[in-house]
Design a protein around this motif. Structure first.
Motif, PDB file in Angstrom:
ATOM      1  N   ASP A   1       0.842  -1.193   0.000  1.00  0.00           N
ATOM      2  CA  ASP A   1       0.000   0.000   0.000  1.00  0.00           C
ATOM      3  C   ASP A   1       0.880   1.247   0.000  1.00  0.00           C
ATOM      4  OD1 ASP A   1      -1.845   1.968   0.323  1.00  0.00           O
ATOM      5  OD2 ASP A   1      -2.834   1.086   2.061  1.00  0.00           O
ATOM      6  N   TYR A   2       1.166   1.752  -1.194  1.00  0.00           N
ATOM      7  CA  TYR A   2       2.047   2.911  -1.311  1.00  0.00           C
ATOM      8  C   TYR A   2       1.391   4.181  -0.774  1.00  0.00           C
ATOM      9  CZ  TYR A   2       4.987  -0.091  -4.169  1.00  0.00           C
ATOM     10  OH  TYR A   2       5.785  -1.117  -4.607  1.00  0.00           O
ATOM     11  N   LYS A   3       0.063   4.245  -0.810  1.00  0.00           N
ATOM     12  CA  LYS A   3      -0.613   5.421  -0.260  1.00  0.00           C
ATOM     13  C   LYS A   3      -0.348   5.537   1.237  1.00  0.00           C
ATOM     14  CE  LYS A   3      -4.735   6.600  -1.503  1.00  0.00           C
ATOM     15  NZ  LYS A   3      -6.198   6.562  -1.773  1.00  0.00           N
ATOM     16  N   THR A   4      -0.448   4.420   1.939  1.00  0.00           N
ATOM     17  CA  THR A   4      -0.180   4.434   3.377  1.00  0.00           C
ATOM     18  C   THR A   4       1.287   4.744   3.654  1.00  0.00           C
ATOM     19  OG1 THR A   4      -1.956   2.853   3.814  1.00  0.00           O
ATOM     20  CG2 THR A   4      -0.235   3.055   5.483  1.00  0.00           C
ATOM     21  N   GLN A   5       2.182   4.154   2.859  1.00  0.00           N
ATOM     22  CA  GLN A   5       3.607   4.409   3.058  1.00  0.00           C
ATOM     23  C   GLN A   5       3.943   5.881   2.825  1.00  0.00           C
ATOM     24  OE1 GLN A   5       6.435   1.589   1.308  1.00  0.00           O
ATOM     25  NE2 GLN A   5       4.764   0.139   1.027  1.00  0.00           N
ATOM     26  N   LEU A   6       3.320   6.493   1.812  1.00  0.00           N
ATOM     27  CA  LEU A   6       3.567   7.907   1.539  1.00  0.00           C
ATOM     28  C   LEU A   6       3.066   8.766   2.692  1.00  0.00           C
ATOM     29  CD1 LEU A   6       4.439  10.211  -0.325  1.00  0.00           C
ATOM     30  CD2 LEU A   6       2.195  10.061  -1.435  1.00  0.00           C
ATOM     31  N   GLN A   7       1.884   8.451   3.183  1.00  0.00           N
ATOM     32  CA  GLN A   7       1.328   9.212   4.301  1.00  0.00           C
ATOM     33  C   GLN A   7       2.215   9.090   5.538  1.00  0.00           C
ATOM     34  OE1 GLN A   7      -2.817   8.512   4.939  1.00  0.00           O
ATOM     35  NE2 GLN A   7      -2.853   9.512   6.931  1.00  0.00           N
ATOM     36  N   GLU A   8       2.707   7.881   5.799  1.00  0.00           N
ATOM     37  CA  GLU A   8       3.579   7.680   6.954  1.00  0.00           C
ATOM     38  C   GLU A   8       4.890   8.441   6.796  1.00  0.00           C
ATOM     39  OE1 GLU A   8       3.970   3.470   7.170  1.00  0.00           O
ATOM     40  OE2 GLU A   8       2.078   3.180   8.259  1.00  0.00           O
ATOM     41  N   ALA A   9       5.421   8.485   5.567  1.00  0.00           N
ATOM     42  CA  ALA A   9       6.665   9.220   5.327  1.00  0.00           C
ATOM     43  C   ALA A   9       6.472  10.718   5.555  1.00  0.00           C
ATOM     44  CB  ALA A   9       7.157   8.964   3.903  1.00  0.00           C
ATOM     45  N   LEU A  10       5.321  11.236   5.136  1.00  0.00           N
ATOM     46  CA  LEU A  10       5.063  12.671   5.274  1.00  0.00           C
ATOM     47  C   LEU A  10       4.725  13.064   6.707  1.00  0.00           C
ATOM     48  CD1 LEU A  10       2.996  13.302   2.019  1.00  0.00           C
ATOM     49  CD2 LEU A  10       5.348  14.008   2.475  1.00  0.00           C
ATOM     50  N   GLN A  11       4.286  12.107   7.513  1.00  0.00           N
ATOM     51  CA  GLN A  11       3.937  12.407   8.902  1.00  0.00           C
ATOM     52  C   GLN A  11       5.157  12.807   9.730  1.00  0.00           C
ATOM     53  OE1 GLN A  11       1.814   8.910  10.159  1.00  0.00           O
ATOM     54  NE2 GLN A  11      -0.171   9.701   9.495  1.00  0.00           N
TER      55      GLN A  11
ATOM     56  N   VAL B   1       3.026  16.393  -7.670  1.00  0.00           N
ATOM     57  CA  VAL B   1       4.391  15.866  -7.704  1.00  0.00           C
ATOM     58  C   VAL B   1       4.516  14.587  -8.524  1.00  0.00           C
ATOM     59  CG1 VAL B   1       4.975  16.900  -5.483  1.00  0.00           C
ATOM     60  CG2 VAL B   1       4.049  14.576  -5.555  1.00  0.00           C
ATOM     61  N   ALA B   2       3.394  13.927  -8.807  1.00  0.00           N
ATOM     62  CA  ALA B   2       3.467  12.683  -9.573  1.00  0.00           C
ATOM     63  C   ALA B   2       2.097  12.357 -10.148  1.00  0.00           C
ATOM     64  CB  ALA B   2       3.959  11.530  -8.696  1.00  0.00           C
ATOM     65  N   VAL B   3       2.106  11.559 -11.213  1.00  0.00           N
ATOM     66  CA  VAL B   3       0.874  11.107 -11.864  1.00  0.00           C
ATOM     67  C   VAL B   3       0.941   9.593 -12.021  1.00  0.00           C
ATOM     68  CG1 VAL B   3      -0.526  11.185 -13.966  1.00  0.00           C
ATOM     69  CG2 VAL B   3       0.546  13.275 -13.101  1.00  0.00           C
ATOM     70  N   GLY B   4      -0.164   8.937 -11.706  1.00  0.00           N
ATOM     71  CA  GLY B   4      -0.234   7.486 -11.850  1.00  0.00           C
ATOM     72  C   GLY B   4      -1.337   7.078 -12.801  1.00  0.00           C
ATOM     73  N   VAL B   5      -1.163   5.935 -13.448  1.00  0.00           N
ATOM     74  CA  VAL B   5      -2.135   5.408 -14.407  1.00  0.00           C
ATOM     75  C   VAL B   5      -2.523   3.996 -13.980  1.00  0.00           C
ATOM     76  CG1 VAL B   5      -2.541   4.791 -16.825  1.00  0.00           C
ATOM     77  CG2 VAL B   5      -1.118   6.769 -16.263  1.00  0.00           C
ATOM     78  N   GLY B   6      -3.812   3.654 -14.121  1.00  0.00           N
ATOM     79  CA  GLY B   6      -4.251   2.314 -13.752  1.00  0.00           C
ATOM     80  C   GLY B   6      -5.596   1.969 -14.336  1.00  0.00           C
ATOM     81  N   ARG B   7      -5.997   0.701 -14.155  1.00  0.00           N
ATOM     82  CA  ARG B   7      -7.281   0.224 -14.671  1.00  0.00           C
ATOM     83  C   ARG B   7      -8.444   0.622 -13.778  1.00  0.00           C
ATOM     84  NH1 ARG B   7      -6.637  -5.942 -15.038  1.00  0.00           N
ATOM     85  NH2 ARG B   7      -5.586  -5.509 -13.063  1.00  0.00           N
ATOM     86  N   SER B   8      -8.139   1.077 -12.577  1.00  0.00           N
ATOM     87  CA  SER B   8      -9.157   1.593 -11.666  1.00  0.00           C
ATOM     88  C   SER B   8      -8.590   2.846 -11.005  1.00  0.00           C
ATOM     89  CB  SER B   8      -9.527   0.557 -10.597  1.00  0.00           C
ATOM     90  OG  SER B   8      -8.452   0.354  -9.699  1.00  0.00           O
ATOM     91  N   LYS B   9      -9.474   3.615 -10.391  1.00  0.00           N
ATOM     92  CA  LYS B   9      -9.017   4.826  -9.717  1.00  0.00           C
ATOM     93  C   LYS B   9      -8.053   4.476  -8.588  1.00  0.00           C
ATOM     94  CE  LYS B   9     -10.754   8.957  -7.350  1.00  0.00           C
ATOM     95  NZ  LYS B   9     -11.961   9.642  -6.801  1.00  0.00           N
ATOM     96  N   LYS B  10      -8.362   3.418  -7.842  1.00  0.00           N
ATOM     97  CA  LYS B  10      -7.493   3.010  -6.734  1.00  0.00           C
ATOM     98  C   LYS B  10      -6.116   2.591  -7.235  1.00  0.00           C
ATOM     99  CE  LYS B  10     -11.025   1.534  -3.420  1.00  0.00           C
ATOM    100  NZ  LYS B  10     -11.554   0.398  -2.618  1.00  0.00           N
TER     101      LYS B  10
ATOM    102  N   ALA C   1       1.129   7.344  -5.869  1.00  0.00           N
ATOM    103  CA  ALA C   1       1.752   7.363  -4.543  1.00  0.00           C
ATOM    104  C   ALA C   1       3.133   6.722  -4.575  1.00  0.00           C
ATOM    105  CB  ALA C   1       0.856   6.642  -3.538  1.00  0.00           C
ATOM    106  N   GLN C   2       3.285   5.650  -5.354  1.00  0.00           N
ATOM    107  CA  GLN C   2       4.589   4.987  -5.454  1.00  0.00           C
ATOM    108  C   GLN C   2       5.637   5.935  -6.031  1.00  0.00           C
ATOM    109  OE1 GLN C   2       4.628   1.508  -7.954  1.00  0.00           O
ATOM    110  NE2 GLN C   2       6.658   0.867  -7.278  1.00  0.00           N
ATOM    111  N   GLN C   3       5.261   6.663  -7.080  1.00  0.00           N
ATOM    112  CA  GLN C   3       6.197   7.619  -7.675  1.00  0.00           C
ATOM    113  C   GLN C   3       6.524   8.745  -6.700  1.00  0.00           C
ATOM    114  OE1 GLN C   3       5.501   8.949 -11.728  1.00  0.00           O
ATOM    115  NE2 GLN C   3       4.087   7.265 -12.077  1.00  0.00           N
ATOM    116  N   ALA C   4       5.489   9.243  -6.020  1.00  0.00           N
ATOM    117  CA  ALA C   4       5.702  10.331  -5.068  1.00  0.00           C
ATOM    118  C   ALA C   4       6.583   9.878  -3.908  1.00  0.00           C
ATOM    119  CB  ALA C   4       4.357  10.832  -4.542  1.00  0.00           C
ATOM    120  N   LEU C   5       6.396   8.642  -3.467  1.00  0.00           N
ATOM    121  CA  LEU C   5       7.197   8.108  -2.363  1.00  0.00           C
ATOM    122  C   LEU C   5       8.673   8.058  -2.746  1.00  0.00           C
ATOM    123  CD1 LEU C   5       7.033   6.851   0.493  1.00  0.00           C
ATOM    124  CD2 LEU C   5       6.794   4.627  -0.617  1.00  0.00           C
TER     125      LEU C   5
END
Length: 230
Positions: free
Chosen positions: A157-167, A201-210, A217-221
């Motif tokens: 979960d890169y979204k959680t990892q990014l949030q934890e890094a920014l905290q 800071v980053a753009v992601g592409v996928g088959r779903s919004k999530k 988030a992975q790129q931003a991390l």
């Protein structure tokens, strides 16, 4: 739609009450079109979500006695996330057994990642009600065993990892913006931008919004780690 007995054979479970299995495979769009007498799988999904978390927690606890609570939590999150459940559902060809409404069928619902993940949780909920916790735990071990053992790459979960890094920093804001959703309903491509303190800071592409959010988030991390030496 394929037969229920075929799915029972595939998962190695014969339901005492086939109605549980039928409900697990009934999407809300079908239930709404048919009117009374058909329950959607949403309540079973709710139950299956809880059973899944318990079963995965227990399996990880016994498999990795050396891991800390934090490490176990991250590994569990990777195992119960939508991306992992979608993969498991596809391996079972679960989409081909679903009962969908006409509109959902025409829009490619059988291939929709979130719908497949939800159906797998509903199936687990049905197994729990019909066969009990031990059978549900065995099913989780069956579909996630190779990932629990580390034989297959986990989705983290890169979204959680990014949030934890920014905290680590006092003042920051984090936001995800949907930039585009292109293509037909059954094969859309989503583009999502991640904003930190109002700056993309980053753009992601996928088959779903999530999926696109995770890619962003992975790129931003990576950028945050490079900038701050994390």
């Amino acid at each position: 739609m394929r037969g229920l007995e075929e799915l029972e054979s595939k998962i190695g479970i014969k339901f005492t009450e086939p109605s549980y299995l039928e409900q697990a495979l009934t999407h809300a769009s079908f239930a709404n079109e048919q009117g009374g007498g058909h329950q959607s799988n949403e309540r079973l999904e709710f139950l299956g979500d809880a059973v899944l978390e318990l079963a995965v927690s227990e399996l990880l606890y016994h498999r990795y006695p050396e891991l800390s609570e934090g490490a176990l939590t991250k590994r569990r999150a990777a195992l119960v996330c939508e991306a992992t459940l979608e993969q498991c559902a596809r391996q079972l060809e679960l989409g081909s057994y679903l009962r969908l409404g006409k509109g959902e069928e025409l829009s490619g619902g059988r291939e929709r990642p979130a719908l497949l993940a939800d159906a797998l949780e509903a199936l687990l909920g049905a197994i729990f009600l019909d066969q009990g916790l031990e059978a549900a735990r065995d099913f989780v071990a069956q579909i996630l065993g190779s990932r629990i053992e580390g034989e297959e790459e986990l989705f983290f979960d890169y979204k959680t990892q990014l949030q934890e890094a920014l905290q680590r920093y006092r003042n920051y804001s984090l936001k995800y913006n949907l930039l585009a959703a292109d293509g037909p309903d059954h094969n859309k491509t989503f583009r999502v931008g991640v904003m930190i303190n109002g700056q993309q800071v980053a753009v992601g592409v996928g088959r779903s919004k999530k999926e696109a959010e995770q890619a962003a988030a992975q790129q931003a991390l990576t950028l945050v780690a490079e900038k701050h030496g994390l």
